[in-house]
Design a protein around this motif. Structure first.
Motif, PDB file in Angstrom:
ATOM      1  N   THR A 150       0.824  -1.207   0.000  1.00 18.49           N
ATOM      2  CA  THR A 150       0.000   0.000   0.000  1.00 18.49           C
ATOM      3  C   THR A 150       0.859   1.258   0.000  1.00 18.49           C
ATOM      4  OG1 THR A 150      -1.604  -1.256   1.324  1.00 18.49           O
ATOM      5  CG2 THR A 150      -1.945   1.112   1.185  1.00 18.49           C
ATOM      6  N   LEU A 151       2.075   1.156   0.529  1.00 20.98           N
ATOM      7  CA  LEU A 151       2.898   2.344   0.738  1.00 20.98           C
ATOM      8  C   LEU A 151       3.269   3.051  -0.554  1.00 20.98           C
ATOM      9  CD1 LEU A 151       5.281   1.131   3.585  1.00 20.98           C
ATOM     10  CD2 LEU A 151       3.138   2.415   3.761  1.00 20.98           C
ATOM     11  N   ARG A 152       3.299   2.316  -1.663  1.00 21.66           N
ATOM     12  CA  ARG A 152       3.664   2.952  -2.932  1.00 21.66           C
ATOM     13  C   ARG A 152       2.629   4.004  -3.349  1.00 21.66           C
ATOM     14  NH1 ARG A 152       3.036  -2.271  -6.758  1.00 21.66           N
ATOM     15  NH2 ARG A 152       3.752  -3.217  -4.822  1.00 21.66           N
ATOM     16  N   TYR A 153       1.426   3.914  -2.762  1.00 24.42           N
ATOM     17  CA  TYR A 153       0.352   4.832  -3.142  1.00 24.42           C
ATOM     18  C   TYR A 153       0.145   5.972  -2.140  1.00 24.42           C
ATOM     19  CZ  TYR A 153      -0.812   0.820  -6.087  1.00 24.42           C
ATOM     20  OH  TYR A 153      -0.764  -0.222  -6.992  1.00 24.42           O
ATOM     21  N   ILE A 154       0.808   5.917  -1.000  1.00 29.03           N
ATOM     22  CA  ILE A 154       0.554   6.862   0.088  1.00 29.03           C
ATOM     23  C   ILE A 154       1.697   7.861   0.194  1.00 29.03           C
ATOM     24  CG2 ILE A 154       0.233   7.081   2.585  1.00 29.03           C
ATOM     25  CD1 ILE A 154      -1.016   4.303   2.567  1.00 29.03           C
ATOM     26  N   ARG A 155       1.355   9.112   0.413  1.00 27.90           N
ATOM     27  CA  ARG A 155       2.371  10.137   0.681  1.00 27.90           C
ATOM     28  C   ARG A 155       2.720  10.041   2.168  1.00 27.90           C
ATOM     29  NH1 ARG A 155       2.508  13.019  -4.049  1.00 27.90           N
ATOM     30  NH2 ARG A 155       0.505  13.319  -5.127  1.00 27.90           N
ATOM     31  N   LEU A 156       3.859   9.452   2.451  1.00 24.37           N
ATOM     32  CA  LEU A 156       4.218   9.133   3.828  1.00 24.37           C
ATOM     33  C   LEU A 156       4.402  10.385   4.677  1.00 24.37           C
ATOM     34  CD1 LEU A 156       6.663   6.143   3.289  1.00 24.37           C
ATOM     35  CD2 LEU A 156       4.238   6.097   3.895  1.00 24.37           C
ATOM     36  N   ARG A 157       4.828  11.483   4.081  1.00 21.39           N
ATOM     37  CA  ARG A 157       4.994  12.714   4.857  1.00 21.39           C
ATOM     38  C   ARG A 157       3.650  13.186   5.410  1.00 21.39           C
ATOM     39  NH1 ARG A 157       8.445  17.424   2.200  1.00 21.39           N
ATOM     40  NH2 ARG A 157       9.949  15.699   2.381  1.00 21.39           N
ATOM     41  N   THR A 158       2.602  13.114   4.586  1.00 14.10           N
ATOM     42  CA  THR A 158       1.269  13.497   5.057  1.00 14.10           C
ATOM     43  C   THR A 158       0.770  12.521   6.113  1.00 14.10           C
ATOM     44  OG1 THR A 158       0.774  14.443   2.887  1.00 14.10           O
ATOM     45  CG2 THR A 158      -1.088  14.045   4.359  1.00 14.10           C
ATOM     46  N   LEU A 159       0.998  11.229   5.888  1.00  8.31           N
ATOM     47  CA  LEU A 159       0.567  10.233   6.863  1.00  8.31           C
ATOM     48  C   LEU A 159       1.261  10.448   8.205  1.00  8.31           C
ATOM     49  CD1 LEU A 159      -1.180   7.704   7.274  1.00  8.31           C
ATOM     50  CD2 LEU A 159       0.807   6.335   6.624  1.00  8.31           C
ATOM     51  N   ALA A 160       2.550  10.795   8.172  1.00 13.09           N
ATOM     52  CA  ALA A 160       3.283  11.053   9.409  1.00 13.09           C
ATOM     53  C   ALA A 160       2.716  12.275  10.134  1.00 13.09           C
ATOM     54  CB  ALA A 160       4.758  11.252   9.109  1.00 13.09           C
ATOM     55  N   LYS A 161       2.370  13.312   9.390  1.00  8.33           N
ATOM     56  CA  LYS A 161       1.753  14.493  10.009  1.00  8.33           C
ATOM     57  C   LYS A 161       0.414  14.128  10.635  1.00  8.33           C
ATOM     58  CE  LYS A 161       3.809  17.936   6.876  1.00  8.33           C
ATOM     59  NZ  LYS A 161       3.508  18.918   5.809  1.00  8.33           N
ATOM     60  N   PHE A 162      -0.331  13.313   9.929  1.00  4.32           N
ATOM     61  CA  PHE A 162      -1.624  12.857  10.440  1.00  4.32           C
ATOM     62  C   PHE A 162      -1.446  12.097  11.752  1.00  4.32           C
ATOM     63  CE2 PHE A 162      -5.256   9.877  10.434  1.00  4.32           C
ATOM     64  CZ  PHE A 162      -6.312  10.761  10.212  1.00  4.32           C
ATOM     65  N   ALA A 163      -0.436  11.225  11.795  1.00  2.06           N
ATOM     66  CA  ALA A 163      -0.200  10.415  12.998  1.00  2.06           C
ATOM     67  C   ALA A 163       0.271  11.256  14.176  1.00  2.06           C
ATOM     68  CB  ALA A 163       0.817   9.321  12.692  1.00  2.06           C
ATOM     69  N   ARG A 164       0.898  12.404  13.896  1.00  2.00           N
ATOM     70  CA  ARG A 164       1.413  13.239  14.979  1.00  2.00           C
ATOM     71  C   ARG A 164       0.372  14.192  15.557  1.00  2.00           C
ATOM     72  NH1 ARG A 164       6.148  13.617  11.632  1.00  2.00           N
ATOM     73  NH2 ARG A 164       5.474  15.680  10.902  1.00  2.00           N
ATOM     74  N   LEU A 165      -0.794  14.288  14.948  1.00  2.00           N
ATOM     75  CA  LEU A 165      -1.816  15.189  15.479  1.00  2.00           C
ATOM     76  C   LEU A 165      -2.224  14.749  16.879  1.00  2.00           C
ATOM     77  CD1 LEU A 165      -4.157  15.640  12.371  1.00  2.00           C
ATOM     78  CD2 LEU A 165      -2.482  17.261  13.265  1.00  2.00           C
ATOM     79  N   SER A 166      -2.307  15.696  17.780  1.00  2.00           N
ATOM     80  CA  SER A 166      -2.668  15.367  19.161  1.00  2.00           C
ATOM     81  C   SER A 166      -3.455  16.520  19.758  1.00  2.00           C
ATOM     82  CB  SER A 166      -1.411  15.089  19.988  1.00  2.00           C
ATOM     83  OG  SER A 166      -1.750  14.782  21.322  1.00  2.00           O
TER      84      SER A 166
END
Length: 303
Positions: A160-176
């Motif tokens: 799945t990772l080939r389709y995902i922008r990991l930088r955006t996903l990392a920002k999403f995961a850091r939201l708190s």
């Protein structure tokens, strides 16, 4: 894609798939037309589908229902699992909570509760992958399939990772944010900002107003998101989909690369790809008519 309900929806109703209860409602302003089931994305509730889009779809001859996926909105929340969030679900142990087949069966259960032998499907983001899987698992229930802003429904894990922008996903995961109504509002604004097209000005006042009307805690429930994204698919490949299909993808999607839409459309026989200029991982107002027109055209062709 954050636009909560201000239109005439029916009171919430419930479908059941085993021990899981699924909340759904119907667009009540106009009830006639061909059945169209809306399948929402990762973590968010059904109210993230804009009412304006639903009104536009109804004007194009559809009777609309939407539902909360398991682990989202008012539907059943499952117990904690090993995956602590969507990122760890991609890289670590997956699927011990439930399967992607279970999530596909949830859509069929909602159609049963609606009294719909079959329906057109519009799935966005994770909902697009779920809708593809419904077309594989329950082809007789699917009149047409529209998958938007989604990865191929048979992609799994590291593929799945080939389709995902990991930088955006990392920002999403850091939201708190605090687990409070006010914190959920701030989270909704932050998620909407992350998912919006970078080529358009971000209308924070409008987004904040929407978030205040739809304080959806699912946007920061990473445990639930981890269970959803960790649900593994054991069924067939999307090359075997036989239903008429449309693939929509925003050209500016900051989370799922447009190559995901291109890959999906290239593999579903007879499907058509439409790239939407100026659209991110969202359902902006200016795109509603185009989306509705494309889905209407697909339904007419299938009919």
């Amino acid at each position: 894609m954050s636009s909560p309900s201000d239109g005439p929806w029916s009171p919430v109703q419930w479908a059941r798939n085993g021990a899981v209860r699924l909340a759904f409602d119907r667009w009540a302003e106009r009830t006639g037309g061909e059945p169209l089931l809306l399948v929402t994305g990762l973590g968010v509730n059904r109210r993230w589908f804009p009412d304006g889009l639903c009104r536009t779809l109804a004007a194009h001859g559809f009777a609309i229902a939407r539902y909360d996926q398991r682990d989202g909105g008012e539907s059943t929340r499952l117990p904690p699992s090993a995956a602590r969030g969507p990122v760890s679900a991609l890289f670590g142990k997956r699927g011990e909570a439930y399967t992607a087949e279970d999530m596909a069966d949830d859509a069929a259960a909602v159609m049963d509760a609606l009294g719909w032998p079959s329906a057109h499907l519009l799935g966005v983001s994770l909902g697009g992958a779920v809708a593809q899987r419904v077309a594989l698992r329950h082809p007789g229930r699917v009149r047409t399939l529209t998958s938007m802003a989604a990865v191929p429904g048979d992609a799994a894990g590291l593929r799945t990772l080939r389709y995902i922008r990991l930088r955006t996903l990392a920002k999403f995961a850091r939201l708190s944010f605090p687990d409070t109504p006010a914190g959920n509002i701030e989270a909704g604004v932050a998620v909407s900002r992350l998912l919006a097209s970078p080529s358009r000005p971000f209308d924070e006042p409008a987004v904040r107003e929407n978030a205040e009307r739809n304080t959806d805690g699912g946007v920061q429930d990473q445990q639930a998101q981890g269970r959803q994204i960790g649900a593994q698919w054991h069924g067939g490949r999307i090359d075997a989909i036989t239903r008429p299909a449309l693939v929509l993808h925003g050209e500016d999607d900051p989370l799922i690369k447009p190559r995901a839409g291109k890959a999906t459309a290239s593999r579903i026989p007879g499907s058509r790809l439409v790239l939407l200029p100026g659209v991110g991982h969202e359902l902006p107002r200016f795109a509603w008519e185009r989306v509705a027109t494309e889905i209407r055209s697909l339904a007419d062709t299938a009919g």
